[in-house]
Design an enzyme around this catalytic site. Structure first.
Site, PDB file in Angstrom:
ATOM      1  N   GLY A 248       0.768  -1.237   0.000  1.00  0.00           N
ATOM      2  CA  GLY A 248       0.000   0.000   0.000  1.00  0.00           C
ATOM      3  C   GLY A 248       0.794   1.279   0.000  1.00  0.00           C
ATOM      4  CD  GLU A 290       0.818  -9.580   0.601  1.00  0.00           C
ATOM      5  OE1 GLU A 290       0.877 -10.815   0.646  1.00  0.00           O
ATOM      6  OE2 GLU A 290      -0.168  -8.938   1.027  1.00  0.00           O
ATOM      7  N   PRO A 291       4.464  -5.131  -0.854  1.00  0.00           N
ATOM      8  CG  PRO A 291       6.574  -4.175  -1.126  1.00  0.00           C
ATOM      9  CD  PRO A 291       5.846  -5.249  -0.378  1.00  0.00           C
ATOM     10  N   GLY A 292       3.319  -3.849  -3.996  1.00  0.00           N
ATOM     11  CA  GLY A 292       3.196  -4.116  -5.426  1.00  0.00           C
ATOM     12  C   GLY A 292       3.533  -2.865  -6.197  1.00  0.00           C
ATOM     13  NE  ARG A 293      -0.529   2.154  -5.876  1.00  0.00           N
ATOM     14  CZ  ARG A 293      -1.682   2.163  -6.546  1.00  0.00           C
ATOM     15  NH1 ARG A 293      -1.732   2.698  -7.744  1.00  0.00           N
ATOM     16  NH2 ARG A 293      -2.776   1.664  -6.008  1.00  0.00           N
ATOM     17  NE  ARG A 330      -4.044   2.688 -11.269  1.00  0.00           N
ATOM     18  CZ  ARG A 330      -3.758   3.851 -10.729  1.00  0.00           C
ATOM     19  NH1 ARG A 330      -3.211   4.803 -11.468  1.00  0.00           N
ATOM     20  NH2 ARG A 330      -3.998   4.083  -9.459  1.00  0.00           N
ATOM     21  CE1 TYR A 334      -9.731   1.708  -9.033  1.00  0.00           C
ATOM     22  CE2 TYR A 334      -7.746   1.991 -10.331  1.00  0.00           C
ATOM     23  CZ  TYR A 334      -8.643   1.174  -9.688  1.00  0.00           C
ATOM     24  OH  TYR A 334      -8.431  -0.180  -9.687  1.00  0.00           O
ATOM     25  CB  CYS A 361     -16.542   2.879 -29.492  1.00  0.00           C
ATOM     26  SG  CYS A 361     -15.900   2.959 -31.139  1.00  0.00           S
ATOM     27  CE1 TYR A 390      -2.474  -3.604  -8.486  1.00  0.00           C
ATOM     28  CE2 TYR A 390      -1.339  -1.611  -7.804  1.00  0.00           C
ATOM     29  CZ  TYR A 390      -1.766  -2.895  -7.536  1.00  0.00           C
ATOM     30  OH  TYR A 390      -1.477  -3.481  -6.329  1.00  0.00           O
TER      31      TYR A 390
END
Ligand code: LLP
Length: 431
Positions: A248, A290-293, A330, A334, A361, A390
């Site tokens: 996060g 547990e980082p992803g971004r 994204r 968001y 479209c 992402y």
């Protein structure tokens, strides 16, 4: 530049890890995802050395591969010594195929199917993070059929509301993820696991949300989770091995994003963990994050070719690109902010107010609204920064658009790690 893998050369071209974006476009075409291997490895090493410093190496970062999943990223992550998180049978399959050792895999998800659980148990996945009673019972039944014992942890909702977009917030009580602490649901699950023959409970996990720019919610989550560890010891006599504090950590999408260095998060949380465990005279559990971004986000950019430029007086200027929500959904999902610039004229003044439109479209197919870029012409290269997380992993074939290729760059060299989809690929499963 918002990422230290980006520079501008004397010709005014955007450069990523020594590779000129104009050359990359010439060689590989657009749209194109470009990822800096140097940057990814640098972030992995920063996280690892923080574990060394703050926990004497008793703990490890786990890469949350939902951020970007393909064989090459799993290889890099494993080489760097990180463990891997997967959230589906597909990610698990890819990680195993890439050679990630099963015991270094953590399997998350709020509704793992019986087939996915069976796959994970058969392959001896090191940590199945059980989200609910349904999964717990499926694992026990699976063990009764196959004789195989599953190594598990529980995902717990610590009841913490981190300030981030509501769709990516997960730690609060009204969340589809995890077992609730306050109501006693999590305690009930631990008790139940103790009476089961085919599950072995090793730890607890929480994840409070994504793109978080404050340290306090992480500290608070760690404290709440440790209180639960102490309670389990006191009431049930159980000492668990590990605590996974989730991912996060926020990254820089635009200049004003005020990110916190990862070392600061690590140090602040570690201080709170040490203090709390000392006060309770409890051995510090093995800590995971547990980082992803934050591992892949700032390492990636997307390159496009500018097509139609439509200026609607007193309304807005649409700058259309050859990508869109099918390869970066994204903004549509968001209203996510991004930095955009012309890769072939990066030193020109950014004084043109543009809305970057995709080719799908759909009116909502935008990458960014009213953002300042260099005055564009058809044929220019538009670069969108911080797209490493992402984007590819959330891409689709909407409108039957083929997914772009992904190129990995390092020290001035480039190689394709995901090839561009072809029209033939699009009809591969059609009968
Ligand atoms: N662990 C768990 C259990 C998670 O659910 C997530 C993200 C992570 C770790 C990694 O979080 P990170 O370090 O990447 O923030 N599609 C959204 C993000 C969804 C995040 C879901 N879970 C977006 O594009 O912003």
């Amino acid at each position: 530049m918002i990422s230290d893998c980006l520079t501008i050369n004397s010709q005014g071209h955007l450069v990523i890890s020594g590779c000129d974006t104009v050359e990359l476009v010439r060689e590989y075409g657009t749209p194109l995802y470009v990822m800096s291997e140097d940057k990814i490895r640098q972030v992995c090493r920063r996280y690892l050395s923080s574990f060394q410093k703050n926990y004497d190496g008793y703990g490890c970062p786990i890469y949350a591969s939902k951020a970007f999943s393909c064989k090459e990223i799993y290889r890099i992550i494993a080489q760097e010594g990180l463990e891997t998180e997967v959230v589906s049978g597909g990610e698990l399959y890819t990680a195993l195929l890439a050679g990630v050792p099963a015991e270094k895999i953590h399997f998350q998800g709020n509704n793992k199917t019986p087939d996915e659980l069976q796959f994970a148990v058969e392959k001896n996945v090191g940590d199945i993070v059980v989200d609910n009673f349904y999964e717990l019972e499926l694992l026990e039944a699976l063990g009764e059929r196959t004789g195989k014992k599953a190594s598990i942890s529980f995902r717990v909702k610590p009841g913490i509301d981190a300030h981030t977009h509501e769709f990516i917030r997960t730690g609060q009580i009204d969340s589809k993820f995890g077992l609730d602490l306050q109501s006693g649901e999590a305690l009930e699950a631990v008790k139940k696991s103790q009476s089961m023959k085919f599950v072995s409970l090793k730890g607890l996990h929480c994840h409070i949300g994504s793109q978080i720019m404050e340290k306090e919610p992480f500290v608070h989550a760690a404290q709440v989770m440790l209180d639960f560890f102490f309670r389990l010891k006191k009431e049930l006599g159980i000492t668990l091995e590990h605590l996974n504090l989730g991912g996060g950590f926020g990254i820089k999408y635009i200049e004003k994003d005020d990110t916190i260095p990862y070392e600061d998060y690590m140090e602040t949380v570690s201080r709170a963990v040490h203090k709390k465990c000392a006060e309770a005279d409890y051995p510090i559990p093995k800590i995971y994050i547990e980082p992803g971004r934050s591992i892949v986000g700032e390492a990636g950019i997307t390159l496009y070719t500018v097509g139609a430029v439509k200026e609607i007086p007193q309304v807005r200027n649409y700058v259309s690109i050859d990508g869109g929500m099918f390869e970066n959904p994204r903004y549509a999902l968001y209203q996510a902010e991004y930095t955009c610039l012309l890769g072939n004229r990066a030193n020109d003044p950014a004084d043109y107010l543009a809305t970057i439109a995709g080719k799908c479209c759909e009116s909502g197919d935008l990458i960014q609204e009213n953002t300042l870029i260099q005055k564009p012409q058809s044929g220019d290269i538009l670069a969108v920064l911080s797209t490493g997380a992402y984007n590819y992993s959330m891409a689709s074939n909407y409108n039957r658009n083929p997914r772009p290729a992904c190129v990995m760059v390092s020290k001035g060299k480039s190689r394709v790690i995901i090839r561009r989809e072809t029209y033939e690929d699009l009809v591969l499963n059609d009968l």
